[in-house]
Design a protein around this motif. Structure first.
Motif, short mmCIF file in Angstrom:
data_model
loop_
_atom_site.label_atom_id
_atom_site.label_comp_id
_atom_site.label_asym_id
_atom_site.label_seq_id
_atom_site.Cartn_x
_atom_site.Cartn_y
_atom_site.Cartn_z
N TYR A 45 12.79 -7.59 -8.58
CA TYR A 45 12.23 -7.40 -9.92
C TYR A 45 12.06 -8.72 -10.66
CZ TYR A 45 13.33 -2.64 -8.78
OH TYR A 45 13.37 -1.43 -8.14
N CYS A 46 10.91 -8.87 -11.25
CA CYS A 46 10.56 -10.08 -11.99
C CYS A 46 11.40 -10.18 -13.26
CB CYS A 46 9.08 -10.01 -12.34
SG CYS A 46 8.51 -11.40 -13.32
N PRO A 47 11.99 -11.36 -13.52
CA PRO A 47 12.84 -11.49 -14.72
C PRO A 47 12.02 -11.50 -16.02
CG PRO A 47 12.64 -13.61 -13.60
CD PRO A 47 11.96 -12.60 -12.73
N HIS A 48 10.70 -11.57 -15.92
CA HIS A 48 9.88 -11.54 -17.14
C HIS A 48 9.92 -10.15 -17.76
CE1 HIS A 48 5.68 -11.38 -19.12
NE2 HIS A 48 6.54 -11.92 -19.97
N MET A 49 9.31 -9.18 -17.09
CA MET A 49 9.32 -7.83 -17.65
C MET A 49 9.50 -6.75 -16.58
SD MET A 49 6.53 -8.22 -20.71
CE MET A 49 6.50 -6.48 -21.16
N GLY A 50 10.06 -7.18 -15.42
CA GLY A 50 10.55 -6.19 -14.47
C GLY A 50 9.60 -5.63 -13.44
N ALA A 51 8.44 -6.21 -13.25
CA ALA A 51 7.56 -5.70 -12.18
C ALA A 51 8.19 -6.00 -10.80
CB ALA A 51 6.18 -6.35 -12.27
N HIS A 52 7.79 -5.22 -9.82
CA HIS A 52 8.33 -5.36 -8.46
C HIS A 52 7.39 -6.27 -7.67
CE1 HIS A 52 9.77 -4.36 -4.48
NE2 HIS A 52 10.62 -3.45 -4.92
N ARG B 254 4.17 -14.97 -6.69
CA ARG B 254 3.50 -14.66 -7.97
C ARG B 254 3.64 -13.17 -8.27
NH1 ARG B 254 -2.90 -15.76 -8.70
NH2 ARG B 254 -2.96 -14.11 -7.13
N CYS B 255 4.03 -12.89 -9.50
CA CYS B 255 4.24 -11.51 -9.92
C CYS B 255 2.89 -10.86 -10.27
CB CYS B 255 5.16 -11.50 -11.15
SG CYS B 255 5.41 -9.85 -11.81
N PRO B 256 2.73 -9.59 -9.89
CA PRO B 256 1.42 -8.96 -10.11
C PRO B 256 1.13 -8.62 -11.58
CG PRO B 256 3.00 -7.35 -9.29
CD PRO B 256 3.68 -8.68 -9.22
N PHE B 257 2.18 -8.62 -12.42
CA PHE B 257 2.01 -8.06 -13.78
C PHE B 257 1.40 -9.07 -14.77
CE2 PHE B 257 4.51 -5.01 -16.82
CZ PHE B 257 3.30 -4.44 -17.22
N HIS B 258 1.98 -10.30 -14.83
CA HIS B 258 1.44 -11.31 -15.76
C HIS B 258 1.27 -12.66 -15.07
CE1 HIS B 258 3.99 -8.39 -17.99
NE2 HIS B 258 2.93 -8.31 -18.77
N TYR B 259 1.28 -12.62 -13.73
CA TYR B 259 1.05 -13.83 -12.92
C TYR B 259 2.06 -14.95 -13.15
CZ TYR B 259 -3.32 -12.62 -10.51
OH TYR B 259 -4.26 -12.06 -9.67
N PHE B 260 3.30 -14.63 -13.52
CA PHE B 260 4.33 -15.66 -13.55
C PHE B 260 4.61 -16.04 -12.09
CE2 PHE B 260 6.84 -15.28 -17.79
CZ PHE B 260 5.68 -14.99 -18.50
N CYS B 261 4.81 -17.36 -11.87
CA CYS B 261 5.10 -17.83 -10.52
C CYS B 261 6.50 -18.41 -10.46
CB CYS B 261 4.09 -18.91 -10.11
SG CYS B 261 2.43 -18.28 -9.96
S1 FES Z 1 6.73 -8.79 -15.21
FE1 FES Z 1 6.41 -10.38 -13.82
S2 FES Z 1 5.04 -11.67 -14.81
FE2 FES Z 1 5.48 -10.19 -16.27
#
Ligand code: FES
Ligand SMILES: [Fe+2]
Length: 337
Positions: free
Chosen positions: A57-64, A77-84
């Motif tokens: 889970y992404c520490p930004h907002m929890g996407a898998h 790279r996270c699919p939700f907001h492209y944080f790397c």
């Molecule tokens: S939840 Fe991963 S970039 Fe926002």
């Protein structure tokens, strides 16, 4: 009243190293999700070939990450907001070209690539590994052929099998089972050696004598050197039980065969076949026999209970020694963790 000698639940996740995948399963530029100790972890390999194991889970907002995420250069790279995030879990960029938030730290797990396998260190406190598994010299050995089985069992139960001398003859029908070397332990390492005979062995050679030398590194990583002297055959049989959830393991088994020097010792017909083909053939056939033998234990494992103080008899093998040794992997764990 229930007695403590009847059954006790083992903590599902003893400390130690566990195998998550073969190294070549995670190609450069790809990611794979695996279940481990009741959660998902994501393995990714960067474009340059570096491996990392991170929380799913992404520490930004929890996407898998495993659902739409990808590997970009040296980051995941996270699919939700492209944080790397890089292999150490540091956020290197957001999807909006703004500075990465300092709090966006992705959890990473201690791991190693060893003997062709990716192993993860599990410790309830996420401490650094307190011991390591040695590399084996694989010169003159074949590739490792593997198979995975999902079972209702526990790493301590499946690993105990290698010292459960009594079941060798009952479940596997081995005969003339005897000690070649007494069980010894050295910290997280356990070693034992047995000899026995078995019917209908590799390439159907009946009554063949085998010697096995068991190397156990914690509860998640074992391999057995099997030697059939009369046939000039040596194999390594890997046993990797990985706890994926409470009461569930993936049992990965693997086998590698040492290059055959004299194929005619195995079977006269093999003398006329090119050695390369003989090696492949023997690996395939020996693996089939190994998988068959291991699967003979499945039904018992999947339905048994753990008896803390078993009613042992002569002929059982060094169960108590094994259990005492295994206790070290539960230090600091309790029923609630
Ligand atoms: S939840 Fe991963 S970039 Fe926002
Ligand atoms: Fe067995």
């Amino acid at each position: 009243m229930a007695s403590s000698s009847v059954s006790k639940k083992l903590h599902p996740y003893p400390t130690g190293w566990y195998v998550l995948a073969k190294c070549d399963e995670i190609k450069s530029g790809t990611l794979v999700t695996k279940q481990f100790t009741g959660k998902d972890v994501v393995l990714f390999r960067t474009k340059s070939g570096k491996l990392s194991i991170v929380d799913a889970y992404c520490p930004h907002m929890g996407a898998h990450f495993g659902h739409g995420g990808d590997v970009v250069g040296e980051t995941i790279r996270c699919p939700f907001h492209y944080f790397c995030f890089d292999i150490k879990g540091t956020c290197t960029e957001t999807g909006y070209n703004t500075s990465p938030p300092t709090k966006a730290i992705l959890k990473t797990y201690h791991h190693k690539e060893i003997n062709g396998f990716i192993i993860i260190w599990h410790d309830i406190n996420n401490s650094s590994p307190s011991w390591h598994i040695p590399e084996t010299d694989n010169t003159d050995w074949s590739e490792v052929m593997t198979a995975d089985y999902e079972l209702n069992s526990h790493p301590q139960e499946t690993t105990e099998n290698s010292v459960d001398v009594g079941h060798f003859s009952v479940v596997h029908k081995y005969t003339n089972v005897h000690d070649l070397k007494e069980l010894t332990t050295d910290g997280p390492y356990l070693n034992a050696s047995y000899g026995f005979s078995r019917e209908g062995g590799i390439l159907n050679n009946a009554g063949i004598k085998a010697q096995i030398n068991i190397h156990v590194h914690g509860l998640g990583y074992s391999f057995v050197e099997v030697t059939l002297p009369a046939m000039g055959l040596q194999t390594r049989q890997y046993v990797f039980p990985t706890p994926i959830a409470d009461g569930k393991i993936i049992l990965k088994i693997g086998m590698s065969v040492k290059k055959i020097e004299k194929p005619s010792k195995l079977n006269p017909f093999l003398a006329v076949i090119p050695k390369k083909i003989v090696n492949k053939l023997v690996l395939k056939q020996a693996f089939k026999g190994y998988a068959h033998d291991v699967s003979q234990d499945f039904d018992v494992w999947q339905h048994k209970t753990f008896i803390e103080q078993p009613a042992l008899a002569m002929g059982d093998g060094p169960i108590i020694k094994y259990r005492k040794w295994a206790n070290q992997f539960y230090v600091g764990l309790n029923e609630n963790t």
